[in-house]
Design a protein around this motif. Structure first.
Motif, mmCIF file in Angstrom:
data_model
loop_
_atom_site.group_PDB
_atom_site.id
_atom_site.type_symbol
_atom_site.label_atom_id
_atom_site.label_comp_id
_atom_site.label_asym_id
_atom_site.label_seq_id
_atom_site.Cartn_x
_atom_site.Cartn_y
_atom_site.Cartn_z
ATOM 1 N N GLN A 164 0.661 -1.103 0.089
ATOM 2 C CA GLN A 164 -0.304 -0.048 0.128
ATOM 3 C C GLN A 164 0.921 1.227 0.136
ATOM 4 O OE1 GLN A 164 -0.947 -2.626 1.973
ATOM 5 N NE2 GLN A 164 -2.592 -3.242 0.523
ATOM 6 N N GLU A 165 2.144 1.140 0.386
ATOM 7 C CA GLU A 165 2.971 2.413 0.617
ATOM 8 C C GLU A 165 3.906 2.391 -0.361
ATOM 9 O OE1 GLU A 165 3.350 2.313 5.558
ATOM 10 O OE2 GLU A 165 4.921 1.772 4.331
ATOM 11 N N ARG A 166 3.822 1.569 -1.739
ATOM 12 C CA ARG A 166 4.827 1.513 -2.596
ATOM 13 C C ARG A 166 4.884 2.867 -3.202
ATOM 14 N NH1 ARG A 166 4.094 0.582 -7.676
ATOM 15 N NH2 ARG A 166 2.091 -0.286 -7.493
ATOM 16 N N LEU A 167 3.846 3.656 -3.632
ATOM 17 C CA LEU A 167 3.932 4.481 -4.829
ATOM 18 C C LEU A 167 4.393 5.811 -4.009
ATOM 19 C CD1 LEU A 167 0.352 4.543 -5.995
ATOM 20 C CD2 LEU A 167 2.695 3.919 -7.361
ATOM 21 N N ALA A 168 4.104 5.993 -2.694
ATOM 22 C CA ALA A 168 4.619 7.142 -1.759
ATOM 23 C C ALA A 168 6.114 6.641 -1.511
ATOM 24 C CB ALA A 168 3.982 7.226 -0.415
ATOM 25 N N ALA A 169 6.749 5.542 -1.322
ATOM 26 C CA ALA A 169 8.009 5.276 -0.970
ATOM 27 C C ALA A 169 8.812 5.357 -2.254
ATOM 28 C CB ALA A 169 7.880 3.732 -0.734
ATOM 29 N N GLU A 170 8.341 5.171 -3.468
ATOM 30 C CA GLU A 170 9.038 5.150 -4.655
ATOM 31 C C GLU A 170 9.380 6.776 -4.719
ATOM 32 O OE1 GLU A 170 7.352 1.487 -7.509
ATOM 33 O OE2 GLU A 170 6.665 3.692 -7.684
ATOM 34 N N GLN A 171 8.486 7.543 -4.459
ATOM 35 C CA GLN A 171 8.933 9.139 -4.670
ATOM 36 C C GLN A 171 9.841 9.467 -3.634
ATOM 37 O OE1 GLN A 171 7.741 11.091 -7.116
ATOM 38 N NE2 GLN A 171 9.337 12.514 -6.262
ATOM 39 N N ARG A 172 9.654 8.867 -2.358
ATOM 40 C CA ARG A 172 10.725 9.365 -1.367
ATOM 41 C C ARG A 172 12.077 8.779 -1.932
ATOM 42 N NH1 ARG A 172 6.230 7.888 1.875
ATOM 43 N NH2 ARG A 172 7.195 6.002 2.627
ATOM 44 N N ALA A 173 12.125 7.414 -2.297
ATOM 45 C CA ALA A 173 13.368 7.035 -2.627
ATOM 46 C C ALA A 173 14.006 7.766 -3.633
ATOM 47 C CB ALA A 173 13.207 5.569 -3.142
ATOM 48 N N LYS A 174 13.283 8.192 -4.602
ATOM 49 C CA LYS A 174 13.848 8.914 -5.642
ATOM 50 C C LYS A 174 14.489 10.336 -5.241
ATOM 51 C CE LYS A 174 10.771 7.663 -9.505
ATOM 52 N NZ LYS A 174 9.761 8.136 -10.514
ATOM 53 N N ASP A 175 13.931 10.972 -4.249
ATOM 54 C CA ASP A 175 14.277 12.220 -3.581
ATOM 55 C C ASP A 175 15.538 11.799 -2.765
ATOM 56 O OD1 ASP A 175 10.860 13.553 -2.781
ATOM 57 O OD2 ASP A 175 12.212 13.468 -4.623
ATOM 58 N N ALA A 176 15.752 10.690 -2.066
ATOM 59 C CA ALA A 176 16.695 10.184 -1.123
ATOM 60 C C ALA A 176 17.769 9.761 -2.055
ATOM 61 C CB ALA A 176 16.022 8.980 -0.278
ATOM 62 N N GLU A 177 17.793 9.224 -3.437
ATOM 63 C CA GLU A 177 18.784 8.942 -3.931
ATOM 64 C C GLU A 177 19.380 10.158 -4.572
ATOM 65 O OE1 GLU A 177 19.386 6.006 -8.116
ATOM 66 O OE2 GLU A 177 17.337 6.402 -7.311
ATOM 67 N N ALA A 178 18.607 11.090 -4.870
ATOM 68 C CA ALA A 178 19.081 12.317 -5.573
ATOM 69 C C ALA A 178 20.067 12.968 -4.515
ATOM 70 C CB ALA A 178 17.970 13.117 -5.897
ATOM 71 N N ARG A 179 19.451 13.025 -3.182
ATOM 72 C CA ARG A 179 20.093 13.632 -2.159
ATOM 73 C C ARG A 179 21.431 12.749 -1.939
ATOM 74 N NH1 ARG A 179 16.392 13.702 0.829
ATOM 75 N NH2 ARG A 179 16.882 11.780 1.976
ATOM 76 N N ALA A 180 21.137 11.281 -1.857
ATOM 77 C CA ALA A 180 22.266 10.595 -1.674
ATOM 78 C C ALA A 180 23.529 10.954 -2.442
ATOM 79 C CB ALA A 180 21.935 9.104 -1.509
ATOM 80 N N VAL A 181 23.018 10.867 -3.816
ATOM 81 C CA VAL A 181 24.148 11.138 -4.913
ATOM 82 C C VAL A 181 24.829 12.550 -4.788
ATOM 83 C CG1 VAL A 181 24.403 11.734 -7.478
ATOM 84 C CG2 VAL A 181 23.055 9.853 -6.793
ATOM 85 N N ARG A 182 24.040 13.635 -4.246
ATOM 86 C CA ARG A 182 24.479 15.093 -4.028
ATOM 87 C C ARG A 182 25.750 14.693 -2.622
ATOM 88 N NH1 ARG A 182 20.447 16.924 -3.400
ATOM 89 N NH2 ARG A 182 20.169 17.263 -0.987
ATOM 90 N N GLU A 183 25.109 14.105 -1.621
ATOM 91 C CA GLU A 183 25.859 13.973 -0.560
ATOM 92 C C GLU A 183 27.036 13.129 -0.678
ATOM 93 O OE1 GLU A 183 21.983 14.487 2.659
ATOM 94 O OE2 GLU A 183 23.113 12.719 2.386
ATOM 95 N N LYS A 184 26.983 12.191 -1.421
ATOM 96 C CA LYS A 184 28.112 11.113 -1.736
ATOM 97 C C LYS A 184 29.283 12.032 -2.330
ATOM 98 C CE LYS A 184 29.643 6.897 -4.115
ATOM 99 N NZ LYS A 184 29.035 6.000 -4.806
ATOM 100 N N ALA A 185 28.755 12.917 -3.470
ATOM 101 C CA ALA A 185 29.966 13.697 -4.292
ATOM 102 C C ALA A 185 30.603 14.564 -3.173
ATOM 103 C CB ALA A 185 29.161 14.543 -5.336
#
Length: 324
Positions: free
Chosen positions: A210-231
């Motif tokens: 049931q939470e998949r759609l919301a989690a996918e959006q949060r995951a995209k945001d987190a992935e972008a943030r992780a890429v930036r923080e990793k750099a």
């Protein structure tokens, strides 16, 4: 009923196939409809047309059987694919979140490793400096000893140097062993944590659906943030590595300078001792020569005078000594 009137005895929508075969009354109702249509023809075996109609209806009943059976088989095949698709989605979810966890924690992991390396280098440098100071002090004391103890002092200095190398090797070995042990403990802790996460993921599978759609959006945001923080973390790590290398080079140069200074002082002390001994030898020779000349002036031959001087130097003549 003519054969063309019952050509298609039954038609079922694909979406309702599962309901038909899981609900027996519905299936029985369809079968009764087929029976009613098939039996509605009045058999008349006296004419060829009637006999042909009977054969046609029987053929359509056989076609209805094949049609229904094929629909059921297709639905069963689709249902067999569902567990595989769900398992693939679960694996995708676990792999994605594991990678995300590692990316989020990577800056902290790099920082912890760097702090441990710096602490080990600092401790090794302090111990080496203390040992070098002790060796230098022992050596200076040894230079003040007489010639009889020079050999013993040199052996002690060599032993101290060997002990220093052994202690430094032991310190490095212990540091390596500690790092290896901590890495193994961390790996075991990570493995246990991964097992707990997998168990929790299994228990939360229905809720995650049931939470998949919301989690996918949060995951995209987190992935972008992780890429930036990793750099950003990689840049900080690069700058820190440059600084650490500069500090290491500086420390090595200072240690080399200190070693050169110690060697120069040692060489100067040795040269001074040799000059002192040479001057003492020359002074003794001068005094002995003057005593020899004075004795020869009393009428003694040179050999006799040398014998007297040697006897005095060896303290074989009582109450008589040469003052140097």
């Amino acid at each position: 009923m003519a054969a063309e009137d019952i050509k298609d005895l039954v038609v079922i929508e694909k979406a309702s196939v599962q309901e038909v075969f899981l609900h027996r009354p519905t299936l029985d109702g369809i079968l009764e409809q087929i029976r009613t249509k098939a039996m509605s023809i009045a058999p008349d075996l006296s004419t060829a047309t009637s006999r042909k109609s009977i054969a046609s209806v029987a053929y359509n009943v056989a076609k209805a059987k094949t049609y229904l059976d094929d629909l059921a088989k297709e639905r069963v095949a689709e249902l067999k694919e569902l567990p595989k698709q769900i398992d693939e989605s679960r694996k995708h979810m676990r792999d994605f979140l594991d990678r995300l966890k590692d990316e989020v924690r990577q800056p902290l992991t790099d920082w912890e490793a760097e702090q441990e390396r710096l602490a080990v280098e600092k401790k090794a440098a302090e111990e080496a400096a203390a040992l070098a100071l002790k060796v230098e002090t022992d050596h200076e004391i040894a230079l003040l000893m007489n010639r009889e103890f020079d050999r013993v002092a040199e052996e002690k200095r060599q032993a101290d140097l060997r002990a220093q190398r052994e202690r430094e090797a032991e310190i490095a070995r212990q540091a390596e062993e500690k790092a290896r042990r901590e890495a193994e403990e961390k790996a075991e802790a990570d493995r246990q944590a991964a097992m707990r996460r997998e168990l929790e993921a299994k228990l939360a599978a229905e809720r995650a659906k049931q939470e998949r759609l919301a989690a996918e959006q949060r995951a995209k945001d987190a992935e972008a943030r992780a890429v930036r923080e990793k750099a950003e973390a990689e840049e900080r790590a690069r700058l820190a590595a440059i600084k650490a290398e500069e500090d290491r080079i500086k420390a090595a140069e200072e240690a080399a300078t200190a070693e050169r200074r110690r060697q120069e002082q040692e060489a100067e002390a040795k040269a001074a001792e040799e000059r002192r001994r040479a001057a003492d030898t020359a002074h003794r020779a001068k005094v002995n020569r003057e005593a020899l000349d004075d004795l020869m002036a009393t009428g003694l031959t040179e050999d006799q005078a040398k014998a007297v001087v040697c006897a005095i130097v060896k303290k074989q003549v009582r109450h008589v000594a040469i003052q140097y």
